[in-house]
Scaffold this motif. Structure first.
Motif, short mmCIF file in Angstrom:
data_model
loop_
_atom_site.label_atom_id
_atom_site.label_comp_id
_atom_site.label_asym_id
_atom_site.label_seq_id
_atom_site.Cartn_x
_atom_site.Cartn_y
_atom_site.Cartn_z
N UNK A 161 23.68 38.40 38.19
CA UNK A 161 24.26 37.50 37.68
C UNK A 161 25.51 37.51 35.94
N UNK A 162 25.71 36.08 35.52
CA UNK A 162 26.96 36.38 34.90
C UNK A 162 26.31 36.87 33.75
N UNK A 163 25.07 36.36 32.84
CA UNK A 163 24.47 36.91 32.20
C UNK A 163 24.59 38.48 31.87
N UNK A 164 23.48 38.69 32.87
CA UNK A 164 23.09 40.13 33.26
C UNK A 164 24.41 41.38 33.20
N UNK B 11 26.09 29.07 50.60
CA UNK B 11 27.47 29.28 49.70
C UNK B 11 27.72 29.74 48.24
N UNK B 12 26.65 29.46 47.63
CA UNK B 12 26.72 29.47 45.82
C UNK B 12 26.61 30.69 46.16
N UNK C 32 35.02 40.45 38.73
CA UNK C 32 35.07 40.70 36.77
C UNK C 32 34.45 41.86 36.45
N UNK C 33 33.73 42.46 37.32
CA UNK C 33 33.60 44.01 37.19
C UNK C 33 34.38 45.03 37.89
N UNK C 34 35.08 44.77 38.60
CA UNK C 34 35.91 45.32 38.93
C UNK C 34 36.89 45.41 37.99
N UNK C 35 37.62 44.63 37.52
CA UNK C 35 38.81 44.26 36.62
C UNK C 35 38.46 45.37 35.35
N UNK C 36 36.83 44.55 35.04
CA UNK C 36 36.11 46.05 34.08
C UNK C 36 36.38 47.35 34.02
N UNK C 37 36.03 48.19 35.31
CA UNK C 37 35.62 49.04 35.17
C UNK C 37 37.10 49.38 35.64
N UNK C 38 38.60 49.04 36.21
CA UNK C 38 39.41 49.55 36.27
C UNK C 38 40.27 49.37 34.84
N UNK C 39 40.12 48.50 34.00
CA UNK C 39 40.55 48.99 32.82
C UNK C 39 39.62 49.73 31.82
N UNK C 40 38.59 50.51 31.96
CA UNK C 40 38.01 51.50 31.51
C UNK C 40 38.68 52.63 31.95
N UNK C 41 39.68 53.06 33.64
CA UNK C 41 40.24 54.04 34.45
C UNK C 41 39.75 53.99 34.74
N UNK C 42 38.33 53.98 35.54
CA UNK C 42 37.53 54.16 36.29
C UNK C 42 37.77 53.25 37.41
N UNK D 158 32.89 36.04 42.44
CA UNK D 158 33.80 35.99 41.23
C UNK D 158 33.39 37.09 39.94
N UNK D 159 31.38 37.47 41.09
CA UNK D 159 31.58 38.86 39.65
C UNK D 159 31.65 39.56 40.00
N UNK D 160 31.39 39.81 41.39
CA UNK D 160 32.87 41.51 41.85
C UNK D 160 34.05 41.28 40.99
#
Length: 369
Positions: A347-350, A275-276, A287-297, A283-285
């Motif tokens: 991970x969040x840090x990675x 579950x963890x 976060x990464x999707x939002x980052x890539x989309x903000x970059x226009x990818x 949550x991290x997926x």
């Protein structure tokens, strides 16, 4: 010089795995390397699995229990099926080889979409079979209707990777059943569900549900992804007994090692760790999707622990520049997608370090171009 090789090996392409963390540290004089290239669990194995494996190491002078009876019994109870409907193997790729050895004859046709997991092609070629490859649909989803059009009297097997690797895409609920109803019973359907535990669609029908009514369906699962046991190589196939019995005839006697068996058994019982892992991955997926989309990818919707991204520039160059900064990702040029990369969810840090270093790399490439 005399030729000793089996004739079909000439058709194979050697699989070249990505650089190891150790290699990259040495080559680039780095103290830290983050690997987001192999879809591994950043949380690692269940603590209960680690504890069990430490104890198991003390008995590695003994051969493993050949049939993995304890694990098979636990899996059968977990899925509500019979133990004789399960066979274990040294990871899912080993089971794919078992499928080839058990069922593919010279001249048999094996159908699947591309890009997908490379082992389908190599196992088919090695047995003298003929791969029949068709492209994914727009949106990088498996083309089930297209697969149906390729069935002939020579078709032995169809592979469906769901969710698909490297695209992370999932078939809509109901599509698989409609497809299975149209495939002739003499054609085997292999449902590769290595990433199925990561999907979050409620009441989604998986391959385990299908084996009860379709005698030609074989489901592949693994402990490498969700369970964090990639280094131990433990996978399993589920099907009706006649198919499992045929696979057991070609299975290596000790295909799962003692430590792997014990670790998988303990991991299966640790619901909290599962579950963890799913919670953190989701949550991290996001976060990464939002980052890539903000970059226009362009990001393909993912139902796995990785993301398939069109970065709109040379993926190999992005890969190389990131590697120099201690981050490993997977360029998808080998699948024919020269501007796509596959990024595992860390991970969040990675992921924070990836975002920082990726942003620098992209800015530098844009400046140079």
């Amino acid at each position: 010089m005399a030729e000793y090789q089996r004739k079909y090996t000439d058709l194979l392409t050697e699989y070249i795995p990505g650089k190891s963390i150790e290699e990259v540290k040495k080559d680039y004089h780095l103290d830290e390397v983050i690997r987001l290239a192999s879809n591994e669990n950043p949380l690692g194995p269940s603590p209960k699995a680690i504890e069990a494996m430490i104890e198991a190491v003390k008995e590695v002078n003994l051969y493993p229990e050949a049939t993995c009876e304890e694990l098979v019994t636990e899996l059968a109870q977990y899925y509500g099926i019979k133990p004789e409907e399960i066979v274990t193997g040294n990871g899912a790729d080993n089971l794919i080889n078992q499928l080839g050895q058990a069922f593919i004859n010279e001249g048999d046709e094996v159908i699947y979409c591309t890009p997908t997991f490379a082992a389908y092609r190599s196992s088919t070629l090695l047995m003298g079979g003929k791969p029949v490859e068709i492209p994914l649909l727009d949106g990088f989803v498996y083309d089930l209707d297209g697969l149906l059009t390729q069935i002939t009297d020579k078709t032995k097997m169809i592979f469906v990777c769901n969710p698909n690797n490297p695209t992370g895409t999932l078939l809509e609920e109901g599509r698989l059943q409609t497809f299975l109803d149209q495939v002739p019973e003499q054609v085997l359907i292999i449902l590769d569900e290595a990433y199925i535990e990561f999907i979050q669609e409620e009441h989604y029908t998986t391959g385990v549900d299908f084996i009860k009514t379709y005698p030609n369906v074989i489901v592949l699962r693994t402990f490498s992804k969700l369970y964090g046991l990639a280094g131990n190589r433990v996978g399993y196939a589920i099907a009706q007994k006649p198919l499992i019995d045929r696979m057991k005839k070609v299975r290596e006697v000790f295909s799962v090692n003692r430590v792997g068996h014990i670790g998988a058994l303990a991991a299966l019982k640790d619901q909290a760790h599962r579950d963890k892992t799913i919670e953190k991955n989701s949550a991290e997926r996001k976060r990464l999707v939002e980052f890539f989309e903000e970059q226009g990818f362009d990001v393909t919707p993912s139902h796995t622990n990785f993301i398939f991204v069109d970065v709109k520039m040379d993926a190999v160059e992005v890969f190389q520049k990131l590697m120099e900064k201690g981050v490993l990702i997977r360029p998808c040029s080998g699948w024919g997608y020269n501007t796509h990369i596959r990024v595992s969810i860390g991970s969040h840090g990675e992921n924070t370090k990836f975002i920082d270093r990726f942003s620098i790399v992209i800015a530098n490439i844009k400046q140079l171009n």
